[in-house]
Design a protein around this motif. Structure first.
Motif, PDB file in Angstrom:
ATOM      1  N   ALA A   1       4.745   5.871   5.404  1.00 42.66           N
ATOM      2  CA  ALA A   1       5.849   4.644   5.621  1.00 42.66           C
ATOM      3  C   ALA A   1       5.282   3.617   6.694  1.00 42.66           C
ATOM      4  CB  ALA A   1       6.970   5.338   6.335  1.00 42.66           C
ATOM      5  N   THR A   2       4.692   4.137   7.797  1.00 40.40           N
ATOM      6  CA  THR A   2       4.066   3.445   8.936  1.00 40.40           C
ATOM      7  C   THR A   2       3.088   2.546   8.062  1.00 40.40           C
ATOM      8  OG1 THR A   2       2.878   5.128   9.619  1.00 40.40           O
ATOM      9  CG2 THR A   2       4.977   4.612  10.568  1.00 40.40           C
TER      10      THR A   2
ATOM     11  N   ALA B   1       2.058  -4.644   5.250  1.00 36.18           N
ATOM     12  CA  ALA B   1       2.795  -5.629   5.051  1.00 36.18           C
ATOM     13  C   ALA B   1       2.598  -6.675   6.008  1.00 36.18           C
ATOM     14  CB  ALA B   1       4.432  -5.254   5.095  1.00 36.18           C
ATOM     15  N   LEU B   2       2.474  -6.247   7.481  1.00 37.12           N
ATOM     16  CA  LEU B   2       2.205  -7.158   8.556  1.00 37.12           C
ATOM     17  C   LEU B   2       0.838  -7.873   8.168  1.00 37.12           C
ATOM     18  CD1 LEU B   2       3.374  -5.225  11.747  1.00 37.12           C
ATOM     19  CD2 LEU B   2       4.166  -7.368  11.146  1.00 37.12           C
TER      20      LEU B   2
ATOM     21  N   VAL C   1       9.215  -3.567   5.262  1.00 38.06           N
ATOM     22  CA  VAL C   1       8.471  -3.995   4.420  1.00 38.06           C
ATOM     23  C   VAL C   1       9.107  -5.285   3.566  1.00 38.06           C
ATOM     24  CG1 VAL C   1       7.122  -3.561   2.117  1.00 38.06           C
ATOM     25  CG2 VAL C   1       7.107  -2.225   4.322  1.00 38.06           C
TER      26      VAL C   1
ATOM     27  N   ALA D   1      11.332   2.006   7.377  1.00 34.72           N
ATOM     28  CA  ALA D   1      10.164   1.296   7.012  1.00 34.72           C
ATOM     29  C   ALA D   1      10.236   0.434   5.746  1.00 34.72           C
ATOM     30  CB  ALA D   1       9.167   2.398   6.794  1.00 34.72           C
TER      31      ALA D   1
ATOM     32  N   VAL E   1      -0.608  -8.472   5.461  1.00 39.28           N
ATOM     33  CA  VAL E   1      -0.361  -9.508   4.443  1.00 39.28           C
ATOM     34  C   VAL E   1       0.288 -10.821   5.137  1.00 39.28           C
ATOM     35  CG1 VAL E   1       0.527 -10.169   2.206  1.00 39.28           C
ATOM     36  CG2 VAL E   1      -0.249  -7.728   2.614  1.00 39.28           C
ATOM     37  N   ARG E   2       1.240 -10.506   5.830  1.00 33.24           N
ATOM     38  CA  ARG E   2       1.928 -11.732   6.664  1.00 33.24           C
ATOM     39  C   ARG E   2       0.916 -12.450   7.571  1.00 33.24           C
ATOM     40  NH1 ARG E   2       5.203 -14.901   5.183  1.00 33.24           N
ATOM     41  NH2 ARG E   2       6.645 -14.776   6.885  1.00 33.24           N
TER      42      ARG E   2
ATOM     43  N   LEU F   1       9.600  -8.301   5.594  1.00 32.23           N
ATOM     44  CA  LEU F   1       8.464  -9.129   5.949  1.00 32.23           C
ATOM     45  C   LEU F   1       7.849  -9.731   4.466  1.00 32.23           C
ATOM     46  CD1 LEU F   1       6.434  -6.392   7.939  1.00 32.23           C
ATOM     47  CD2 LEU F   1       6.871  -8.884   8.452  1.00 32.23           C
ATOM     48  N   LEU F   2       7.912  -9.012   3.369  1.00 31.39           N
ATOM     49  CA  LEU F   2       7.360  -9.623   2.200  1.00 31.39           C
ATOM     50  C   LEU F   2       8.412 -10.146   1.408  1.00 31.39           C
ATOM     51  CD1 LEU F   2       4.883  -7.053   1.253  1.00 31.39           C
ATOM     52  CD2 LEU F   2       4.535  -8.808   2.514  1.00 31.39           C
TER      53      LEU F   2
ATOM     54  N   GLU G   1      -1.570 -14.695   5.574  1.00 32.85           N
ATOM     55  CA  GLU G   1      -0.716 -15.850   4.976  1.00 32.85           C
ATOM     56  C   GLU G   1      -0.778 -17.006   6.177  1.00 32.85           C
ATOM     57  OE1 GLU G   1       3.116 -15.032   3.349  1.00 32.85           O
ATOM     58  OE2 GLU G   1       2.068 -14.258   1.687  1.00 32.85           O
TER      59      GLU G   1
ATOM     60  N   ARG H   1       9.122 -13.961   2.248  1.00 38.89           N
ATOM     61  CA  ARG H   1       7.997 -14.831   1.699  1.00 38.89           C
ATOM     62  C   ARG H   1       8.268 -15.459   0.463  1.00 38.89           C
ATOM     63  NH1 ARG H   1       2.815 -12.711  -0.338  1.00 38.89           N
ATOM     64  NH2 ARG H   1       4.144 -11.381  -1.342  1.00 38.89           N
TER      65      ARG H   1
ATOM     66  N   ALA I   1       2.610   1.665   5.209  1.00 39.81           N
ATOM     67  CA  ALA I   1       3.093   0.440   4.554  1.00 39.81           C
ATOM     68  C   ALA I   1       3.581  -0.762   5.321  1.00 39.81           C
ATOM     69  CB  ALA I   1       4.424   1.047   3.698  1.00 39.81           C
ATOM     70  N   VAL I   2       4.252  -0.528   6.417  1.00 42.19           N
ATOM     71  CA  VAL I   2       4.748  -1.541   7.196  1.00 42.19           C
ATOM     72  C   VAL I   2       3.318  -2.158   7.744  1.00 42.19           C
ATOM     73  CG1 VAL I   2       6.141  -2.197   9.568  1.00 42.19           C
ATOM     74  CG2 VAL I   2       6.835  -0.437   7.757  1.00 42.19           C
TER      75      VAL I   2
END
Lengths: 118, 183
Positions: A87-88, A94-95, B166, B162, A97-98, B169-170, A101, B173, A90-91
């Motif tokens: 889970a962590t 995601a960060l 996610v 979590a 990826v941002r 965050l995504l 961007e 966008r 994945a977070v």
């Protein structure tokens, strides 16, 4: 044939931990840092499971033929930790990826430079 | 014989972790971390933690590799060359040396008299009475769902948090992109 493993497992755990720590500190690519964090995490899992092993023991499932069981508590704690770890991760991804961007790069030092130095 | 497999797999793990550090391309590192997780699953089986082994194989080798590949496809796998960070290496190795010093007091591998196995209220009690109390042959299941149910509830909360993180965050966008396309 019985080889005395002794403390070998713990030493490998320490080596993996050092490898993970070094990756997190020294690598610039953010996703590679997350891989380093995962290695670090797995080394802790390995330490717990090593502690749970009992000589001549079997997996902790009741059976007529078992002489001894390995410790079930360590398995339970690590099962929880594995899921939380993903889970962590994945977070973190995601960060990343941002961040890619927003800055167009995943290199740590370039990002710090774009923010106007440290 | 299991001891031999144990030692061989641990040696492989060390080799793979070094290759991951040295890999120039992050894609290579991600694929190697998948192999790393699978070898860990094998090791967990050798050490009698079968439930942990299949969770690691499914979640560690499967899901997190897929997540990392997805993240790589949205970003870049090129890593900038960096000179070896000697400061980091010294810090990491020093930490390792201290940890090795700490392991010298640990009980030997497989020692049945280790404190983890002998505490009356914890492992010993689970092994002796969980079949009577919970009536599930797999001790790990009865522990996870019953004795330590609150732990599992906490774990689910973390996973939920979590997921929300996610999605925030995504998810936002995509909407921004749609608005840009619309205007």
């Amino acid at each position: 044939m019985n080889i005395d493993v002794g403390l070998f497992n713990y030493w490998v755990v320490v080596i993996l931990m050092v490898a993970g720590l070094y990756t997190v500190i020294s690598k610039g690519h953010l996703i590679k840092k997350i891989i380093g964090l995962n290695i670090f995490q797995v080394s802790v899992f390995m330490m717990y499971i090593t502690m749970g092993k009992v000589e001549d023991g079997t997996a902790p499932i009741f059976s007529e033929t078992a002489v001894a069981y390995s410790n079930p508590l360590n398995s339970v704690l690590i099962l929880t930790a594995i899921v939380v770890g993903v889970a962590t991760t994945a977070v973190g991804l995601a960060l990343a990826v941002r961040i890619h961007e927003a800055y167009g790069t995943l290199d740590e030092s370039e990002i710090i430079e774009m923010d106007g130095g440290e | 014989m299991p001891e031999l497999i144990n030692i061989a797999l641990l040696t492989f793990l060390v080799v793979i972790s070094v290759v991951i550090i040295r890999a120039k391309d992050v894609f290579t590192a991600v694929m190697l971390s998948g192999i790393f997780s699978l070898l860990c699953a094998g090791l967990f089986t050798v050490m009698d933690a079968v439930d942990v082994a299949f969770t690691e194989a499914a979640v560690g080798a499967g899901v997190s590799t897929v997540l990392m590949l997805a993240a790589l496809s949205m970003t870049t796998s090129q890593e900038k060359e960096r000179p070896t960070n000697w400061g980091a290496l010294v810090v990491a190795v020093l930490t390792g040396a201290l940890l090795v010093y700490g392991t010298l007091d640990m009980p030997k591998y497989g020692d049945p008299a280790a404190p983890v196995h002998t505490h009356e209220q914890v492992a010993k009690r689970y092994v002796e009475t969980s079949l009577v109390e919970i009536d599930v042959p797999n001790m790990v299941t009865s522990l996870l769902a019953s004795y330590r149910g609150f732990d599992t509830l906490g774990e689910t909360t973390v996973v939920l948090t979590a997921c929300i993180g996610v999605l925030l965050l995504l998810g936002g966008r995509r909407r921004e992109e749609d608005e840009h396309e619309g205007s």
